[in-house]
Design a protein around this motif. Structure first.
Motif, short mmCIF file in Angstrom:
data_model
loop_
_atom_site.label_atom_id
_atom_site.label_comp_id
_atom_site.label_asym_id
_atom_site.label_seq_id
_atom_site.Cartn_x
_atom_site.Cartn_y
_atom_site.Cartn_z
N CYS A 1 79.41 45.16 51.05
CA CYS A 1 78.19 45.78 50.54
C CYS A 1 77.14 45.92 51.65
O CYS A 1 77.14 45.13 52.59
CB CYS A 1 77.56 44.89 49.45
N CYS B 1 85.76 38.63 49.94
CA CYS B 1 85.03 39.64 50.73
C CYS B 1 85.16 39.35 52.22
O CYS B 1 85.33 40.27 53.03
CB CYS B 1 83.55 39.62 50.35
N CYS C 1 75.16 36.68 50.91
CA CYS C 1 75.77 37.59 49.95
C CYS C 1 74.63 38.03 49.03
O CYS C 1 74.32 37.34 48.04
CB CYS C 1 76.86 36.85 49.14
N CYS D 1 75.31 42.74 53.56
CA CYS D 1 76.19 41.55 53.58
C CYS D 1 76.22 40.97 55.00
O CYS D 1 76.22 41.71 55.99
CB CYS D 1 77.60 41.97 53.16
S1 SF4 Z 1 79.95 38.69 50.03
FE1 SF4 Z 1 78.52 39.59 48.51
S2 SF4 Z 1 77.33 41.13 49.64
FE2 SF4 Z 1 79.15 40.63 50.86
S3 SF4 Z 1 80.67 42.17 50.25
FE3 SF4 Z 1 80.98 40.38 48.92
S4 SF4 Z 1 79.76 40.77 47.08
FE4 SF4 Z 1 79.06 42.18 48.68
#
Ligand code: SF4
Ligand code: TPP
Ligand code: MG
Length: 281
Positions: A24, A58, A208, A27
């Protein structure tokens, strides 16, 4: 615009077919991806010298698929097990695991402590966003005590791991922690971790904003990084603070850098002994 054609000094390390990032906006993973590639660039190493391994989450998308290298995207909690096999088969490669706090300390916790105990030469980068980001913001073994998450709406009742202390107790050779607010320190530390002949562990506290900041009240990306700025204390400073004063602080720096027998080298010696014994019979 393709990531590979973006006019950036590190663009040469991005796979030409990589079209975009899975992460995102805002991030912390982008800061860390850059830190890893900058360290490799400054060391004058080629990505051909590396095998990157990640689990599921992620953070696992940091090297995969965009780093223009051999990248193994494995199952949840198992990147260190795969990386151990890679290192045993190809000891000349730099093996780097990049994965999340949930992947490495919850489902993958045993792999983490045993790899540290064995002191196998690999770099493990743990992206600690204090939560299970990819699956929607569930509580993790790193979530601060009392924090409200989607699965702990009335506050987390569990104490979080201090992962750096955990791997120190288990036997790692190199241990450091930074936040995404300290990108230059991340690069310096990554260079040492990559060159370490032993188990090197780098924890990066990372924002995040989507699943943590937004749902826990910690705010957006800028507010979370401001929090890191205000609450990071160096190891030297931390020694002057009482336990009460350290509550809520993030102790950053390089905690350990020691030399001790490394697994693959020790195994080669054991194998030579066994072969000699077999030949003697
Ligand atoms: S850690 Fe959080 S901000 Fe980063 S990609 Fe995942 S959901 Fe999105
Ligand atoms: C065996 C198994 N159990 C559970 C999951 C669901 N799952 C996917 S990612 C994840 C947690 C990710 O958290 P973390 O490792 O901290 O990564 P982040 O997304 O926060 O970077 C979970 C529980 C899975 N994919 N496989
Ligand atoms: Mg996480």
């Amino acid at each position: 615009m393709s990531l590979a054609t973006f006019d950036h000094p590190l663009a040469k390390y991005i796979r030409p077919s990589a079209k975009s990032t899975a992460n995102c906006p805002g991030c912390g993973n982008g800061i860390l991806a850059q830190g890893i590639l900058q360290a490799i660039d400054e060391l004058g190493l080629s990505l051909d010298d590396f095998v990157f391994v990640s689990g599921i989450g992620c953070s696992a998308w940091i090297p995969s698929p965009s780093f223009f290298a051999d990248v193994l995207h494995t199952t949840h909690g198992r990147p260190i097990a795969f990386a151990t096999g890679v290192k045993a088969a190809m000891p000349g490669k730099h093996v780097m695991v990049v994965s999340g706090d949930g992947d490495l300390t919850a489902i993958g916790g045993n792999h983490l402590i045993h790899a540290a105990r064995r002191n196998i030469a690999m770099t493990v980068v743990c992206v600690n966003n204090g939560i299970y980001g990819m699956t929607g913001g569930q509580v993790a073994p790193t979530t601060p005590l009392g924090l409200s998450t989607v699965t702990t709406p009335f506050g987390n009742a569990e104490n979080p791991f201090d992962i750096c202390k955990l791997v120190e107790g288990a036997g790692a050779s190199f241990i450091a922690r930074w936040t995404t607010y300290q990108p230059r320190q991340i690069v310096k530390t990554m260079k040492k971790a990559i060159q370490k002949q032993g188990f090197a562990f780098v924890e990066v506290i990372s924002q995040c904003p989507v699943e943590f900041g937004r749902k826990t009240g910690m705010g957006n990306s800028v507010q979370m990084m401001e929090h890191y700025k205000q609450n990071s204390v160096t190891i030297a400073k931390a020694k002057t603070l009482s336990p009460e004063e350290l509550v809520g602080k993030i102790v950053v720096g390089e905690f350990l850098d020691v030399d001790k027998p490394e697994l693959i080298e020790t195994m080669a010696k054991v194998r030579a002994k066994a072969m000699a014994a077999a030949g003697a019979k």
